[in-house]
Design a protein around this motif. Structure first.
Motif, PDB file in Angstrom:
ATOM      1  N   CYS A   1     -93.128  61.608 -79.224  1.00  0.00           N
ATOM      2  CA  CYS A   1     -92.021  60.915 -79.883  1.00  0.00           C
ATOM      3  C   CYS A   1     -91.002  60.553 -78.814  1.00  0.00           C
ATOM      4  CB  CYS A   1     -91.356  61.829 -80.916  1.00  0.00           C
ATOM      5  SG  CYS A   1     -92.455  62.461 -82.176  1.00  0.00           S
ATOM      6  N   ALA A   2     -90.662  59.272 -78.718  1.00  0.00           N
ATOM      7  CA  ALA A   2     -89.682  58.828 -77.722  1.00  0.00           C
ATOM      8  C   ALA A   2     -88.279  58.910 -78.308  1.00  0.00           C
ATOM      9  CB  ALA A   2     -89.977  57.407 -77.284  1.00  0.00           C
ATOM     10  N   ASP A   3     -87.356  59.446 -77.512  1.00  0.00           N
ATOM     11  CA  ASP A   3     -85.962  59.500 -77.962  1.00  0.00           C
ATOM     12  C   ASP A   3     -85.278  58.175 -77.626  1.00  0.00           C
ATOM     13  OD1 ASP A   3     -85.271  59.602 -75.243  1.00  0.00           O
ATOM     14  OD2 ASP A   3     -84.907  61.749 -75.260  1.00  0.00           O
ATOM     15  N   ARG A   4     -83.989  58.085 -77.904  1.00  0.00           N
ATOM     16  CA  ARG A   4     -83.258  56.816 -77.696  1.00  0.00           C
ATOM     17  C   ARG A   4     -83.147  56.422 -76.231  1.00  0.00           C
ATOM     18  NH1 ARG A   4     -78.630  57.817 -82.234  1.00  0.00           N
ATOM     19  NH2 ARG A   4     -80.029  57.501 -83.992  1.00  0.00           N
TER      20      ARG A   4
ATOM     21  N   TRP B   1     -93.199  65.853 -76.597  1.00  0.00           N
ATOM     22  CA  TRP B   1     -94.526  66.097 -77.163  1.00  0.00           C
ATOM     23  C   TRP B   1     -94.512  67.278 -78.124  1.00  0.00           C
ATOM     24  CZ3 TRP B   1     -98.347  62.679 -76.482  1.00  0.00           C
ATOM     25  CH2 TRP B   1     -98.158  61.724 -75.483  1.00  0.00           C
ATOM     26  N   PHE B   2     -95.277  67.124 -79.227  1.00  0.00           N
ATOM     27  CA  PHE B   2     -95.331  68.151 -80.266  1.00  0.00           C
ATOM     28  C   PHE B   2     -96.750  68.282 -80.805  1.00  0.00           C
ATOM     29  CE2 PHE B   2     -91.151  66.232 -80.175  1.00  0.00           C
ATOM     30  CZ  PHE B   2     -90.345  67.340 -80.007  1.00  0.00           C
TER      31      PHE B   2
ATOM     32  N   GLU C   1     -90.152  64.755 -84.717  1.00  0.00           N
ATOM     33  CA  GLU C   1     -89.647  63.450 -85.143  1.00  0.00           C
ATOM     34  C   GLU C   1     -88.182  63.541 -85.544  1.00  0.00           C
ATOM     35  OE1 GLU C   1     -92.492  62.503 -88.183  1.00  0.00           O
ATOM     36  OE2 GLU C   1     -93.860  61.556 -86.750  1.00  0.00           O
ATOM     37  N   ARG C   2     -87.804  64.614 -86.230  1.00  0.00           N
ATOM     38  CA  ARG C   2     -86.387  64.799 -86.596  1.00  0.00           C
ATOM     39  C   ARG C   2     -85.517  64.970 -85.362  1.00  0.00           C
ATOM     40  NH1 ARG C   2     -88.484  67.662 -91.109  1.00  0.00           N
ATOM     41  NH2 ARG C   2     -88.506  69.594 -89.937  1.00  0.00           N
ATOM     42  N   ARG C   3     -85.986  65.778 -84.420  1.00  0.00           N
ATOM     43  CA  ARG C   3     -85.210  66.028 -83.194  1.00  0.00           C
ATOM     44  C   ARG C   3     -84.997  64.755 -82.382  1.00  0.00           C
ATOM     45  NH1 ARG C   3     -87.134  71.474 -80.092  1.00  0.00           N
ATOM     46  NH2 ARG C   3     -86.686  72.955 -81.741  1.00  0.00           N
ATOM     47  N   THR C   4     -86.032  63.949 -82.228  1.00  0.00           N
ATOM     48  CA  THR C   4     -85.901  62.770 -81.374  1.00  0.00           C
ATOM     49  C   THR C   4     -85.066  61.679 -82.028  1.00  0.00           C
ATOM     50  OG1 THR C   4     -88.047  61.933 -82.133  1.00  0.00           O
ATOM     51  CG2 THR C   4     -88.025  63.154 -80.073  1.00  0.00           C
ATOM     52  N   ARG C   5     -84.974  61.639 -83.340  1.00  0.00           N
ATOM     53  CA  ARG C   5     -84.111  60.660 -84.001  1.00  0.00           C
ATOM     54  C   ARG C   5     -82.635  60.964 -83.780  1.00  0.00           C
ATOM     55  NH1 ARG C   5     -86.488  61.333 -89.373  1.00  0.00           N
ATOM     56  NH2 ARG C   5     -88.635  61.036 -88.856  1.00  0.00           N
ATOM     57  N   ARG C   6     -82.298  62.252 -83.608  1.00  0.00           N
ATOM     58  CA  ARG C   6     -80.903  62.653 -83.419  1.00  0.00           C
ATOM     59  C   ARG C   6     -80.403  62.452 -82.009  1.00  0.00           C
ATOM     60  NH1 ARG C   6     -80.612  68.598 -85.560  1.00  0.00           N
ATOM     61  NH2 ARG C   6     -82.668  68.590 -84.682  1.00  0.00           N
TER      62      ARG C   6
END
Length: 63
Positions: free
Chosen positions: A38-41, A47-48, A57-62
């Motif tokens: 999952c790429a962050d901003r 990687w998970f 996915e929740r962590r990278t959206r924040r």
């Protein structure tokens, strides 16, 4: 080389192994093999594993 002069075949026991497991990436939460990136901003990929994919996915959206 083997006794016959041919290169010895590598078996599972003698083949080189990646420390821990054969995954290219490790889960950031538990350290197991990770198939989901999952790429962050900022564009950094995190990687998970399957068990922690939703949390990742929740962590990278924040971020």
């Amino acid at each position: 080389m083997s006794v016959t002069g041919k290169p010895a075949m590598q078996t599972e026991a003698t083949a080189p192994r990646t420390p821990g497991h054969a995954w290219a990436h490790q889960c950031e939460i538990c350290g197991e093999g990770a198939a989901f990136g999952c790429a962050d901003r900022q564009g950094v990929t995190h990687w998970f594993c399957g068990d922690h994919r939703r949390e990742g996915e929740r962590r990278t959206r924040r971020v």
